[in-house]
Design a protein around this motif. Sequence first.
Motif, PDB file in Angstrom:
ATOM      1  N   UNK A 119      53.022  64.028  51.690  1.00  0.00           N
ATOM      2  CA  UNK A 119      52.087  64.469  52.892  1.00  0.00           C
ATOM      3  C   UNK A 119      51.564  65.752  52.859  1.00  0.00           C
ATOM      4  N   UNK A 120      50.493  66.007  53.626  1.00  0.00           N
ATOM      5  CA  UNK A 120      49.870  67.509  53.594  1.00  0.00           C
ATOM      6  C   UNK A 120      50.646  68.131  54.138  1.00  0.00           C
ATOM      7  N   UNK A 121      51.401  68.165  55.175  1.00  0.00           N
ATOM      8  CA  UNK A 121      52.292  68.985  55.639  1.00  0.00           C
ATOM      9  C   UNK A 121      53.597  69.279  54.891  1.00  0.00           C
ATOM     10  N   UNK A 122      53.935  68.426  53.771  1.00  0.00           N
ATOM     11  CA  UNK A 122      54.814  68.760  52.894  1.00  0.00           C
ATOM     12  C   UNK A 122      54.410  69.632  51.639  1.00  0.00           C
ATOM     13  N   UNK A 123      53.220  69.675  51.568  1.00  0.00           N
ATOM     14  CA  UNK A 123      52.540  70.245  50.261  1.00  0.00           C
ATOM     15  C   UNK A 123      52.867  71.754  50.089  1.00  0.00           C
ATOM     16  N   UNK A 124      52.654  72.589  51.111  1.00  0.00           N
ATOM     17  CA  UNK A 124      52.828  73.983  50.808  1.00  0.00           C
ATOM     18  C   UNK A 124      54.342  74.364  50.311  1.00  0.00           C
ATOM     19  N   UNK A 125      55.287  73.566  51.210  1.00  0.00           N
ATOM     20  CA  UNK A 125      56.834  73.799  50.781  1.00  0.00           C
ATOM     21  C   UNK A 125      57.093  73.571  49.655  1.00  0.00           C
ATOM     22  N   UNK A 126      56.525  72.142  48.984  1.00  0.00           N
ATOM     23  CA  UNK A 126      56.796  71.517  47.525  1.00  0.00           C
ATOM     24  C   UNK A 126      56.206  72.648  46.591  1.00  0.00           C
ATOM     25  N   UNK A 127      55.010  73.045  46.689  1.00  0.00           N
ATOM     26  CA  UNK A 127      54.341  74.155  46.224  1.00  0.00           C
ATOM     27  C   UNK A 127      55.379  75.391  45.807  1.00  0.00           C
ATOM     28  N   UNK A 128      55.562  75.997  47.165  1.00  0.00           N
ATOM     29  CA  UNK A 128      56.298  77.126  47.011  1.00  0.00           C
ATOM     30  C   UNK A 128      57.821  77.095  46.607  1.00  0.00           C
ATOM     31  N   UNK A 129      58.364  75.986  46.661  1.00  0.00           N
ATOM     32  CA  UNK A 129      59.683  75.536  45.985  1.00  0.00           C
ATOM     33  C   UNK A 129      59.805  75.903  44.641  1.00  0.00           C
ATOM     34  N   UNK A 176      64.917  91.409  46.318  1.00  0.00           N
ATOM     35  CA  UNK A 176      65.667  90.912  47.685  1.00  0.00           C
ATOM     36  C   UNK A 176      65.102  89.454  47.870  1.00  0.00           C
ATOM     37  N   UNK A 177      63.930  89.104  47.828  1.00  0.00           N
ATOM     38  CA  UNK A 177      63.699  87.701  48.023  1.00  0.00           C
ATOM     39  C   UNK A 177      64.093  86.739  47.244  1.00  0.00           C
ATOM     40  N   UNK A 178      64.543  87.068  45.990  1.00  0.00           N
ATOM     41  CA  UNK A 178      64.951  86.159  44.950  1.00  0.00           C
ATOM     42  C   UNK A 178      66.703  85.951  45.309  1.00  0.00           C
ATOM     43  N   UNK A 179      67.047  86.949  45.996  1.00  0.00           N
ATOM     44  CA  UNK A 179      68.708  86.869  46.284  1.00  0.00           C
ATOM     45  C   UNK A 179      68.791  85.902  47.515  1.00  0.00           C
ATOM     46  N   UNK A 180      67.721  85.694  48.356  1.00  0.00           N
ATOM     47  CA  UNK A 180      67.795  84.690  49.488  1.00  0.00           C
ATOM     48  C   UNK A 180      66.666  83.851  49.394  1.00  0.00           C
ATOM     49  N   UNK A 181      66.437  83.165  48.137  1.00  0.00           N
ATOM     50  CA  UNK A 181      65.154  82.198  47.901  1.00  0.00           C
ATOM     51  C   UNK A 181      65.126  81.177  48.824  1.00  0.00           C
ATOM     52  N   UNK A 182      66.203  80.310  48.971  1.00  0.00           N
ATOM     53  CA  UNK A 182      66.271  79.258  49.919  1.00  0.00           C
ATOM     54  C   UNK A 182      65.720  79.795  51.180  1.00  0.00           C
ATOM     55  N   UNK A 183      66.004  80.886  51.756  1.00  0.00           N
ATOM     56  CA  UNK A 183      65.662  81.211  52.858  1.00  0.00           C
ATOM     57  C   UNK A 183      63.929  81.439  53.065  1.00  0.00           C
ATOM     58  N   UNK A 184      63.586  81.893  52.019  1.00  0.00           N
ATOM     59  CA  UNK A 184      62.087  82.319  51.973  1.00  0.00           C
ATOM     60  C   UNK A 184      61.372  80.981  51.862  1.00  0.00           C
ATOM     61  N   UNK A 185      61.986  79.833  50.810  1.00  0.00           N
ATOM     62  CA  UNK A 185      61.195  78.763  50.686  1.00  0.00           C
ATOM     63  C   UNK A 185      61.014  77.906  51.849  1.00  0.00           C
ATOM     64  N   UNK A 186      62.206  78.249  52.662  1.00  0.00           N
ATOM     65  CA  UNK A 186      62.108  77.311  53.720  1.00  0.00           C
ATOM     66  C   UNK A 186      61.263  77.604  54.932  1.00  0.00           C
ATOM     67  N   UNK A 187      60.474  78.765  54.722  1.00  0.00           N
ATOM     68  CA  UNK A 187      59.472  79.253  55.770  1.00  0.00           C
ATOM     69  C   UNK A 187      58.325  78.132  55.566  1.00  0.00           C
ATOM     70  N   UNK A 188      58.222  77.619  54.399  1.00  0.00           N
ATOM     71  CA  UNK A 188      57.085  76.964  54.167  1.00  0.00           C
ATOM     72  C   UNK A 188      57.165  75.399  54.709  1.00  0.00           C
ATOM     73  N   UNK A 189      58.037  75.098  54.845  1.00  0.00           N
ATOM     74  CA  UNK A 189      58.616  73.530  55.263  1.00  0.00           C
ATOM     75  C   UNK A 189      58.385  73.339  56.703  1.00  0.00           C
ATOM     76  N   UNK A 190      58.023  72.000  57.137  1.00  0.00           N
ATOM     77  CA  UNK A 190      57.904  71.985  58.388  1.00  0.00           C
ATOM     78  C   UNK A 190      59.466  71.990  59.189  1.00  0.00           C
ATOM     79  N   UNK A 191      59.443  72.417  60.437  1.00  0.00           N
ATOM     80  CA  UNK A 191      60.900  72.456  61.090  1.00  0.00           C
ATOM     81  C   UNK A 191      61.268  71.081  61.061  1.00  0.00           C
TER      82      UNK A 191
END
Length: 383
Positions: free
Chosen positions: A308-318, A368-383
């Motif tokens: 879905x369109x709302x999933x694509x940003x998160x999948x790309x950034x992942x 720093x972002x690479x140390x907390x990559x899961x947190x960074x990527x989560x920002x691009x997924x729907x809540x």
Amino acid sequence: MKNKPALPPLALYVHLPWCERKCPYCDFNSHESENLPEQDYLHALLLDLRDAATLAANRPVTSVFIGGGTPSLFSAHSIDRLLAGIRSEIATSADLEVTMEANPGSAEADKFVGFRQAGVNRLSLGVQSFDDAALTALGRVHNSEQAHRAVEMTQSAGFESFNIDLMHGLPGQSRGDAAQDLAQALAYQPPHLSWYQLTIEPNTVFYKRPPTLPIEDTLADIQQVGEEQLAGAGMVQYEVSAYARGEASCRHNLNYWTFGDYLGIGAGAHGKLSFADGRIERYSNRRQPAQYMAGAGQADLRQWHPLLEEERAGEFMLNALRLNQGSNEDVFEARTGLSAQVVRPQLQQLQQRGLVDYEQGTFRATTLGRRFLDTVIAEFFPD
């Protein structure tokens, strides 16, 4: 949606699901077996590919990755037949990268030569460790002597491109143990090294009966010392756990990380395809080998899952933020069909927090972002 996503490069993944013994940390679709139905399975693979090739929109396959399980349990003759079938069923690029996973426990010099002659031009060795105690703790079927011999066989067979798969953070492992393990791998001057921390995944033996792993401070020391060793040996990190010399980066994996398309054939294999009308869909095959072989070539072999369109940003950034170089807005728009406006607020916020470098449309995770990559990527997924 900004526009229809451009059709990206296409790769092919082939899953051979059998292994000698299931490792306690493994959550892949793999099955222990002493009697491999090689010919029946190869027949099913080629039926699967014939059907999948109709979805490729005449795009050539740029890389093939044969994974498992333990693909090196198959005979060189079977791998030759597989690759010949692939070349006859689907267009392939002139400089096709063909990677095959191999385990030291099933390494044979003649077989490695046969794989090379069949058209495999990149071998990925599942060494995991050169230490006998660590290998026993991991439940591996090979020992350190076989691990060394497998690397030597790979070089002798003429593989100029190969990967050593090495874990760290193993049960009872000290910083010195990990450094020694890495030093032994680097002594072979591998073109590529996958170096990553053991993680405990659900649905594994280790998840049910967790081993005693190094404490966080030790894991941090191992990571720091290891990165220094790798840099000193001329290995350039280009992804979270991937290091290479020169042009030896794994093109197949780079296609995943840049949100490319891929066909997946074999039991439990997954695929991702973009279509000219703007759709992006994923699919998965039947997981059990017997059911897969019975259903190959049939319409219900695959289960489709629209992205879905709302999933694509998160999948790309992942994928993209795993790469040291990151990506840019033009690639984001081309591969997702979305406007970059969709991700600019998150990128700007992450930049303010020191987790992402974002400048002139280019973005990548900071140290720093690479140390907390899961947190960074989560920002691009729907809540």
